[in-house]
Motif scaffolding. Structure first.
Motif, PDB file in Angstrom:
ATOM      1  N   UNK A  61       0.867  -1.181   0.000  1.00 23.66           N
ATOM      2  CA  UNK A  61       0.000   0.000   0.000  1.00 23.66           C
ATOM      3  C   UNK A  61       0.904   1.232   0.000  1.00 23.66           C
ATOM      4  N   UNK A  62       0.392   2.323  -0.553  1.00 24.87           N
ATOM      5  CA  UNK A  62       1.162   3.571  -0.550  1.00 24.87           C
ATOM      6  C   UNK A  62       0.241   4.727  -0.194  1.00 24.87           C
ATOM      7  N   UNK A  63       0.802   5.760   0.452  1.00 19.25           N
ATOM      8  CA  UNK A  63      -0.032   6.924   0.772  1.00 19.25           C
ATOM      9  C   UNK A  63      -0.294   7.739  -0.498  1.00 19.25           C
ATOM     10  N   UNK A  64      -1.542   8.138  -0.689  1.00 22.83           N
ATOM     11  CA  UNK A  64      -1.916   8.897  -1.879  1.00 22.83           C
ATOM     12  C   UNK A  64      -2.704  10.135  -1.463  1.00 22.83           C
TER      13      UNK A  64
ATOM     14  N   UNK B  94      -3.162  13.816  11.895  1.00 17.76           N
ATOM     15  CA  UNK B  94      -2.930  13.535  10.478  1.00 17.76           C
ATOM     16  C   UNK B  94      -3.882  12.458   9.976  1.00 17.76           C
ATOM     17  N   UNK B  95      -4.247  12.605   8.706  1.00 15.23           N
ATOM     18  CA  UNK B  95      -5.015  11.580   7.997  1.00 15.23           C
ATOM     19  C   UNK B  95      -4.148  11.088   6.856  1.00 15.23           C
ATOM     20  N   UNK B  96      -4.187   9.771   6.638  1.00 19.52           N
ATOM     21  CA  UNK B  96      -3.406   9.153   5.571  1.00 19.52           C
ATOM     22  C   UNK B  96      -4.317   8.215   4.806  1.00 19.52           C
ATOM     23  N   UNK B  97      -4.361   8.391   3.492  1.00 16.52           N
ATOM     24  CA  UNK B  97      -5.127   7.463   2.637  1.00 16.52           C
ATOM     25  C   UNK B  97      -4.136   6.515   1.982  1.00 16.52           C
TER      26      UNK B  97
ATOM     27  N   UNK C  53      -8.139   4.489   5.100  1.00 14.90           N
ATOM     28  CA  UNK C  53      -7.876   5.862   5.533  1.00 14.90           C
ATOM     29  C   UNK C  53      -7.705   5.844   7.043  1.00 14.90           C
ATOM     30  N   UNK C  54      -6.533   6.298   7.489  1.00 20.73           N
ATOM     31  CA  UNK C  54      -6.197   6.301   8.914  1.00 20.73           C
ATOM     32  C   UNK C  54      -6.173   7.716   9.456  1.00 20.73           C
ATOM     33  N   UNK C  55      -6.565   7.829  10.712  1.00 18.82           N
ATOM     34  CA  UNK C  55      -6.442   9.063  11.479  1.00 18.82           C
ATOM     35  C   UNK C  55      -5.492   8.785  12.630  1.00 18.82           C
TER      36      UNK C  55
END
Length: 160
Positions: free
Chosen positions: A33-36, A52-55, A68-70
């Motif tokens: 997986x990669x952050x986009x 932070x939020x990371x998709x 999607x992480x918070x």
């Protein structure tokens, strides 16, 4: 609800271990997986901090996935938590705890998750996802230890 726990000792300063654990580049190295870029404000590189939020997008089990992480809790050098706010799980929370013990750092991870789809989801969780998450956790631990205990950490972090 499934719970997966594991830990590792790392011989490196606690600050280094904590910061390496927040590096998106290191997480991306071990997962498919990669952050986009998604919504405005989602982090795609660097070190995560509270709020932070990371998709994440990529392929798992031959299927396109997203997560999607918070970063829902953040106490530098001691603890942070990422919580799924969108994705394939019914719920997913990952705790990262850091304790300094006699010149070493004990890194303890706990992942709590549940699956959609009722009894089918529970069987998938038990037979597929628990071993998969445990394996991902162990691969991340060994990568973090290798990087933290060598000079490779300088690739990911500013000088201490």
């Amino acid at each position: 609800m499934f719970v997966v726990k594991d830990s590792i000792h790392i011989i490196a300063p606690i600050e280094r271990c904590f910061m390496l654990s927040t590096s998106l580049a290191i997480v991306e190295r071990k997962f498919s997986m990669r952050p986009v870029s998604g919504k405005q404000g989602e982090r795609t590189s660097g070190l995560v901090v509270g709020g932070d939020r990371i998709r994440w997008e990529g392929w798992q089990f031959g299927l396109p996935q997203y997560h999607v992480s918070l970063i829902s809790a953040f106490e530098p050098n001691r603890f942070f938590q990422n919580e799924m706010i969108a994705g394939r799980f019914k719920s997913f929370v990952h705790d990262h705890e850091f304790t300094e013990i006699g010149g070493q750092v004990l890194l303890k991870d706990t992942v709590r998750f549940s699956m959609p789809l009722g009894s089918v989801g529970r069987r998938i969780g038990r037979r597929i996802m628990v071993p998969h998450i445990r394996g991902m956790m162990q691969r991340r631990f060994y990568l973090l230890r290798r990087i933290a205990e060598s000079d490779e950490w300088r690739t990911y972090l500013p000088e201490e």
